[in-house]
Enzyme design. Structure first.
Site, PDB file in Angstrom:
ATOM      1  N   CYS A 263       0.807  -1.200  -0.088  1.00 22.47           N
ATOM      2  CA  CYS A 263       0.115   0.176   0.199  1.00 22.47           C
ATOM      3  C   CYS A 263       0.937   1.192  -0.072  1.00 22.47           C
ATOM      4  CB  CYS A 263      -0.966  -0.116   1.228  1.00 22.47           C
ATOM      5  SG  CYS A 263      -2.297   1.137   1.124  1.00 22.47           S
ATOM      6  N   HIS A 390      -3.509  -5.226   0.218  1.00 25.53           N
ATOM      7  CA  HIS A 390      -2.905  -5.871   1.440  1.00 25.53           C
ATOM      8  C   HIS A 390      -3.301  -7.163   1.325  1.00 25.53           C
ATOM      9  CE1 HIS A 390      -2.623  -2.064   3.585  1.00 25.53           C
ATOM     10  NE2 HIS A 390      -3.630  -1.557   2.849  1.00 25.53           N
ATOM     11  N   GLU A 392      -1.521  -9.598   3.255  1.00 29.72           N
ATOM     12  CA  GLU A 392      -1.501 -10.187   4.436  1.00 29.72           C
ATOM     13  C   GLU A 392      -3.071 -10.511   4.938  1.00 29.72           C
ATOM     14  OE1 GLU A 392      -1.619  -5.356   5.269  1.00 29.72           O
ATOM     15  OE2 GLU A 392      -0.610  -7.144   3.874  1.00 29.72           O
TER      16      GLU A 392
END
Length: 450
Positions: A263, A390, A392
């Site tokens: 990001c 993102h 994750e």
């Protein structure tokens, strides 16, 4: 639906402010709309063991269950947390005074890793309980997935090799801010049989202003950055600490250290490249300098600059790979597109991308319209990757996120071998001791909600 309540109670203290939780009444009403066969209430309670007596105390659990029942919610399961395994007499006492069957009292004591917790739950019959209570289509025999999980938990405790990753951010004093990032890194490290050494570095301490104010902090921060095997710059907002992040990115690029930018981390990688490779000295994001002459990162076109209300791009979005010669595409299993979750309001200026690509910074992933830059990769670098999304958020213990897995592979010097094997782990570092597969499971049954 499973509702889990966890409320700490101090021994000898008051019940607390559970009455003030506005959502308790909402769930009290919801249980009747959902019907009993679709609603399961789990109450998590601490069973303390004071050093003075050594006796495990059940009063906090009794009081908290009583308070919850007084508000119209009765627990279907009581999960008792404790430092040491709870004695059977304590379980029977909780069962008696909380008006539940003994099999509805589950014990979770401190274990060597969180990966042991699901095993404790299964051993106490929680899967069998859910099958009966919610009428779930679950086999009585332990699943292959559970067996793999047990072996993975054992493997986690046997890790010997260490890989160090420097996380450069500005919320490092509150590590929970990066909990999902830490877990994604840990999943990837476990997949390649490494123990993760995550070093948090406050990005402000890498800046020259810190060198003047506190040279010890400055040199300590740079020492950690220099000895790291890989560098990660996660997402964030605001100008504080951005110059330190730019310094870390520049170090990773010039010293050929494996790097992943997520990001804001990707956006700053573009800014750093513009300043130091394109010689655009004032290149910046309009988030930090609205008047920059080289706005390489801009407000999203559909939003009014400066308007922060409801302007974020959120949820799962599709990213299309624009080239077959992409490291990240290979890590994703050579898919033509991926879907990952987003959370941002600034993005790379699409009008300037040609200048970057001429110098080797490739925008290998776009949105479906081709206007939003989603993935960057730097040519002639071991691993220099940035993603606007993102990844994750979708990482799982037995299905690590590909961008994070790539960072760990590059940091341990095994990325090229992994790619040459068709993105399969070597026998010594694979999940072959966990399953019949030679790579992390692609079809691991987890849903990803936006």
């Amino acid at each position: 639906m499973v509702i889990i309540w966890e409320k700490p109670f101090k021994l000898g203290g008051t019940i607390g402010d559970i009455e003030g939780m506005p959502f308790v009444e909402a769930f009290r009403q919801f249980q009747f709309k959902a019907k009993r066969e679709n609603f399961c209430n789990i109450h998590v309670s601490l069973v303390p063991q004071p050093n003075a007596t050594g006796e495990q105390k059940t009063k906090p659990t009794q009081n908290s269950v009583r308070a919850l029942r007084g508000l119209g919610l009765s627990p279907d399961l009581i999960v008792c947390r404790s430092a040491k395994p709870i004695e059977m007499a304590v379980k029977e006492k909780i069962s008696m005074f909380c008006h539940v069957e003994p099999e509805q009292v589950i014990f979770i004591h401190d274990v060597s890793s969180t990966y042991r917790v699901p095993i404790l739950l299964e051993e106490q019959g929680i899967i069998k309980y859910f099958k009966q209570r919610l009428n779930l289509p679950i086999d009585d025999q332990p699943s292959d997935l559970l067996m793999k999980w047990k072996k993975m938990a054992c493997r986690y405790e046997r890790l010997l090799k260490v890989c160090s990753i420097a996380l450069v951010g500005k919320y490092t004093k509150l590590s929970d801010c990066y909990a999902s990032v830490f877990k994604a890194l840990e999943h990837s490290a476990l997949a390649i049989n490494y123990k993760l050494d995550l070093m948090y570095i406050d990005s402000t301490e890498l800046e020259h202003s810190t060198e003047a104010e506190n040279s010890v902090k400055y040199h300590q921060a740079w020492h950690k950055l220099c000895k790291a095997d890989g560098i990660l710059v996660p997402g964030g907002f605001g100008i504080r600490g951005t110059e330190g992040k730019l310094q870390a990115i520049s170090w990773a690029r010039t010293k050929k250290k494996p790097f992943l930018g997520v990001c804001l981390g990707m956006q700053l990688a573009v800014v750093e490249f513009a300043r130091n490779c394109l010689n655009w000295e004032d290149a910046n994001s309009t988030e930090f300098d609205p008047d920059t002459k080289n706005p390489v990162v801009i407000d999203m076109p559909e939003h009014n600059p400066g308007d922060m209300g409801g302007t974020m791009r959120l949820g799962k979005r599709r990213t299309v790979f624009k080239t077959e010669n992409s490291v990240l595409r290979k890590l994703y299993g050579d898919e033509t597109f991926v879907e990952e979750r987003h959370r941002h309001r600034y993005e790379v200026n699409p009008e300037l991308t040609d200048c970057f690509e001429e110098k080797g910074l490739k925008f290998v992933g776009h949105d479906t319209e081709g206007n939003r830059m989603e993935i960057i990769e730097l040519e002639n670098h071991p691993y220099f990757v940035g993603v606007q999304f993102h990844p994750e958020f979708s990482s799982r213990p037995m299905k690590p996120s590909p961008p994070y897995l790539g960072l760990l592979l590059a940091a341990t010097g095994t990325l090229n071998a992994y790619l040459q094997r068709g993105c399969k782990l070597s026998p010594s570092d694979s999940y072959s001791d966990l399953s019949d597969d030679s790579s992390p499971e692609k079809d691991f049954p987890y849903s990803d909600t936006s």
